[in-house]
Design a protein around this motif. Structure first.
Motif, mmCIF file in Angstrom:
data_model
loop_
_atom_site.group_PDB
_atom_site.id
_atom_site.type_symbol
_atom_site.label_atom_id
_atom_site.label_comp_id
_atom_site.label_asym_id
_atom_site.label_seq_id
_atom_site.Cartn_x
_atom_site.Cartn_y
_atom_site.Cartn_z
ATOM 1 N N ASP A 63 0.814 -1.224 0.000
ATOM 2 C CA ASP A 63 0.000 0.000 0.000
ATOM 3 C C ASP A 63 0.843 1.268 0.000
ATOM 4 O O ASP A 63 0.351 2.334 0.366
ATOM 5 C CB ASP A 63 -0.943 0.015 1.204
ATOM 6 N N GLY A 64 2.121 1.159 -0.397
ATOM 7 C CA GLY A 64 2.987 2.331 -0.356
ATOM 8 C C GLY A 64 3.508 2.710 -1.727
ATOM 9 O O GLY A 64 3.129 2.149 -2.760
ATOM 10 N N ILE A 65 4.423 3.705 -1.726
ATOM 11 C CA ILE A 65 4.992 4.245 -2.952
ATOM 12 C C ILE A 65 6.508 4.173 -2.840
ATOM 13 O O ILE A 65 7.093 4.611 -1.837
ATOM 14 C CB ILE A 65 4.562 5.711 -3.163
ATOM 15 N N GLY A 66 7.156 3.636 -3.874
ATOM 16 C CA GLY A 66 8.604 3.587 -3.926
ATOM 17 C C GLY A 66 9.143 4.360 -5.114
ATOM 18 O O GLY A 66 8.551 4.338 -6.200
ATOM 19 N N LEU A 67 10.255 5.037 -4.901
ATOM 20 C CA LEU A 67 10.918 5.805 -5.957
ATOM 21 C C LEU A 67 12.373 5.353 -6.037
ATOM 22 O O LEU A 67 13.059 5.278 -5.004
ATOM 23 C CB LEU A 67 10.883 7.310 -5.644
ATOM 24 N N GLN A 68 12.862 5.072 -7.243
ATOM 25 C CA GLN A 68 14.268 4.715 -7.374
ATOM 26 C C GLN A 68 14.735 4.894 -8.810
ATOM 27 O O GLN A 68 13.917 5.020 -9.735
ATOM 28 C CB GLN A 68 14.525 3.290 -6.899
ATOM 29 N N ARG A 79 9.239 4.542 -15.621
ATOM 30 C CA ARG A 79 8.335 3.383 -15.634
ATOM 31 C C ARG A 79 7.554 3.401 -14.322
ATOM 32 O O ARG A 79 8.139 3.486 -13.238
ATOM 33 C CB ARG A 79 9.132 2.084 -15.762
ATOM 34 N N LEU A 80 6.235 3.371 -14.405
ATOM 35 C CA LEU A 80 5.369 3.343 -13.228
ATOM 36 C C LEU A 80 4.629 2.017 -13.213
ATOM 37 O O LEU A 80 3.941 1.674 -14.182
ATOM 38 C CB LEU A 80 4.383 4.518 -13.260
ATOM 39 N N VAL A 81 4.785 1.272 -12.127
ATOM 40 C CA VAL A 81 4.091 -0.007 -11.970
ATOM 41 C C VAL A 81 3.270 0.048 -10.697
ATOM 42 O O VAL A 81 3.814 0.262 -9.603
ATOM 43 C CB VAL A 81 5.087 -1.187 -11.914
ATOM 44 N N SER A 82 1.981 -0.121 -10.821
ATOM 45 C CA SER A 82 1.073 -0.234 -9.689
ATOM 46 C C SER A 82 0.487 -1.636 -9.716
ATOM 47 O O SER A 82 -0.194 -2.005 -10.678
ATOM 48 C CB SER A 82 -0.035 0.825 -9.782
ATOM 49 N N ASP A 83 0.781 -2.431 -8.678
ATOM 50 C CA ASP A 83 0.319 -3.815 -8.642
ATOM 51 C C ASP A 83 0.134 -4.225 -7.184
ATOM 52 O O ASP A 83 0.272 -3.374 -6.285
ATOM 53 C CB ASP A 83 1.283 -4.731 -9.405
ATOM 54 N N VAL A 87 3.112 0.735 -5.361
ATOM 55 C CA VAL A 87 3.418 1.578 -6.517
ATOM 56 C C VAL A 87 4.926 1.804 -6.554
ATOM 57 O O VAL A 87 5.524 2.238 -5.570
ATOM 58 C CB VAL A 87 2.694 2.933 -6.440
ATOM 59 N N LEU A 88 5.533 1.511 -7.697
ATOM 60 C CA LEU A 88 6.961 1.741 -7.875
ATOM 61 C C LEU A 88 7.167 2.619 -9.103
ATOM 62 O O LEU A 88 6.667 2.313 -10.186
ATOM 63 C CB LEU A 88 7.704 0.418 -8.062
ATOM 64 N N ILE A 89 7.897 3.719 -8.911
ATOM 65 C CA ILE A 89 8.264 4.605 -10.017
ATOM 66 C C ILE A 89 9.769 4.561 -10.161
ATOM 67 O O ILE A 89 10.512 4.862 -9.217
ATOM 68 C CB ILE A 89 7.801 6.051 -9.766
#
Length: 546
Positions: A63-68, A79-83, A87-89
């Motif tokens: 349920d969080g957001i990651g940036l790297q 690239r944005l993946v929500s699964d 969420v990973l950007i």
């Protein structure tokens, strides 16, 4: 989910969603900390959720957001993946991650653009999706003229936010003109003491007889400029300043008369020249004298400017320099003879060439309007092609870099519809669809020549924009169409699906509403028809010069 603007290159939808809650965390990996700070700030304001800092990517599980970073991606690619894992950007640089964060904000809905939660329970969810995206052009610009009508600092910061929301990355800051000098230069205090104020302002354009009989002006201190540049950098926007030479310089000459062609001006005034900051539109005949004193003065100006603006490019104007004074000036004619020049066009090229070499020696690059082609293009200079495409074509064929900003397509001060309903119906009619069908790369160019097209820019000249509401009205929604042209991999103009763009705009208007943008409505009564006087008085007039 398919209502994103600008349109991404690839969108693959999933079947679920990631729900942000009071327990959700936001993790920002190495070199993305600034993006994480920005994203946490705007989302916490809008949602009221704490979005606590995650110390590793696993903290965002579910349920969080990651940036790297992913250095295999291009510099501004993301690239944005929500699964089900969250969420990973990922981006090829912090800029790429930032553009992905802008897309995430759109996915969360229009209320994600508010500065405080609406005070009612609601679910904040990101649909499951995989988005791959990258910009078409590296230069995606907006020029704002603050010389004709001054925009206070907070208004400039707001426009940087609006640019970032549309993935625009170059802010061309038009700081000087005949009607005002807007940046503090400490060694020349009269530039702002005298040059930043005019005694009155004309409404409409040259054919209009209406005047506002009160002073107008203002300027940015050097600390203001530092703040604007830093604020832009946080949003991965480069600020390119413009100091206009040798024409459009009456405000500077009013402050320091020795910069002008004093031998001609004195004769025309039958005595000592007494110029003021220009209080009308059009092109002033008063231009800089081609003297060593003028060169040394502007070297001083640019020295302070380089300390304020770290941009690779410095814009020197170079447009609409009326040369009548040079033709009449014994001083100018002596300089032409001394340098072995053919005419006044070559004299302007010498003037621009001097600053091209001066900037190059300091690790910067000169860019100017396409008039700098006349009389010979300065070595290393780039061109802003505004008088149609021909200047850009000629420059690209000669191996010079080009920013395409033809007035016929992307001058946003021009009217948006025919008829007298527009508040100031000047210039070409350029509708939202016209801007959407703008193509920055002329088909006449070979692939090698086209590589010199750095990108595109829309220009907002403010002769007829006396307040922020008018600037918004003229700029939006057309800037949104321009942003998609500059970012997205669109087909040829005739093949573009404007109907799909309009469909996506129906959702985007709600985002603009949340941002408080006073855009021109797509249908129904115009703002002043609902509330007379909101945007001032409608005035007829001929097209602007630029």
């Amino acid at each position: 989910m398919t209502e994103l603007i600008p349109a991404p290159r690839s969108v693959v939808a999933g079947s679920g969603e990631v729900r942000l809650t009071a327990l959700s965390q936001l993790y920002a990996g190495t070199a993305t900390e600034g993006v994480g700070h920005w994203l946490r700030t705007v989302l916490c304001q809008a949602t009221g959720l704490p979005l606590r800092e995650g110390w590793e990517l696993d903290d965002t599980e579910g349920d969080g957001i990651g940036l790297q970073l992913d250095l295999e991606l291009g510099p501004e690619e993301y690239r944005l993946v929500s699964d089900p894992t969250g969420v990973l950007i990922e981006g090829g640089s912090a800029a790429g991650v930032f553009w992905g964060a802008q897309t995430l904000r759109q996915l969360l809905g229009p209320d994600a653009y508010r500065r405080a939660p609406l005070g009612r329970d609601r679910t904040w969810a990101v649909p499951h999706v995989t988005i791959q995206d990258a910009p078409r052009f590296g230069w995606r610009g907006l020029m704002l003229d603050v010389a004709r009508h001054f925009m206070p600092k907070d208004g400039v910061l707001r426009y940087l936010d609006l640019m970032a929301a549309h993935k625009l990355n170059v802010f061309h800051f038009h700081l000087t003109d005949d009607q005002g000098w807007r940046v503090e230069i400490q060694r020349y205090p009269k530039l702002t003491e005298t040059g930043s104020w005019r005694s009155r302002t004309k409404f409409g354009h040259r054919a209009s007889p209406l005047w506002e009989e009160k002073p107008h002006g203002g300027y940015y201190t050097q600390d203001d400029i530092r703040e604007i540049v830093a604020y832009a950098a946080e949003r991965h926007i480069t600020v390119v300043p413009e100091i206009d030479v040798p024409g459009h310089s009456q405000a500077a000459i009013a402050a320091y008369p020795e910069l002008g062609n004093t031998d001609v001006i004195a004769a025309s005034m039958e005595g000592a020249p007494s110029l003021s900051v220009w209080d009308t539109w059009g092109i002033s005949p008063n231009v800089l004298a081609p003297t060593d004193n003028t060169l040394r003065f502007y070297e001083g100006v640019f020295e302070e400017l380089l300390d304020l603006f770290p941009s690779e490019f410095i814009h020197v104007g170079g447009d609409e320099c009326l040369k009548d004074q040079w033709r009449q000036s014994p001083t100018a004619q002596a300089r032409i003879k001394e340098l072995g020049l053919a005419d006044e066009d070559e004299l302007q090229s010498w003037f621009i060439g001097h600053f091209d070499k001066w900037l190059t020696a300091r690790g910067r690059r000169l860019i100017g309007w396409d008039e700098i082609l006349e009389g010979g293009l300065a070595d290393g200079a780039a061109v802003s092609s505004w008088r149609g495409y021909q200047g850009g074509i000629a420059a690209a064929r000669a191996g010079h870099d080009v920013v395409m900003c033809p007035e016929q397509q992307v001058y946003l001060d021009h009217r948006q519809a025919p008829g007298a309903d527009e508040p100031v119906p000047i210039g070409y009619v350029r509708t939202l669809e016209d801007v959407y069908r703008f193509e920055p790369v002329p088909p006449e160019l070979t692939s090698a020549e086209a590589a010199h097209v750095l990108g595109a820019q829309s220009n907002v000249w403010t002769e007829v924009m006396e307040d922020p509401a008018r600037v918004d009205y003229q700029t939006f929604p057309r800037l949104t169409a321009f942003a998609e042209v500059a970012w997205s991999a669109l087909p040829a103009p005739a093949e573009r699906d404007f109907g799909d763009f309009e469909r996506r705009m129906a959702a985007h208007y709600r985002r603009l509403d949340a941002l408080g943008v006073a855009y021109r409505p797509p249908a129904g009564p115009l703002p002043w028809q609902r509330r007379p006087g909101v945007l001032g008085r409608p005035i007829e007039g001929p097209p602007p010069n630029r």
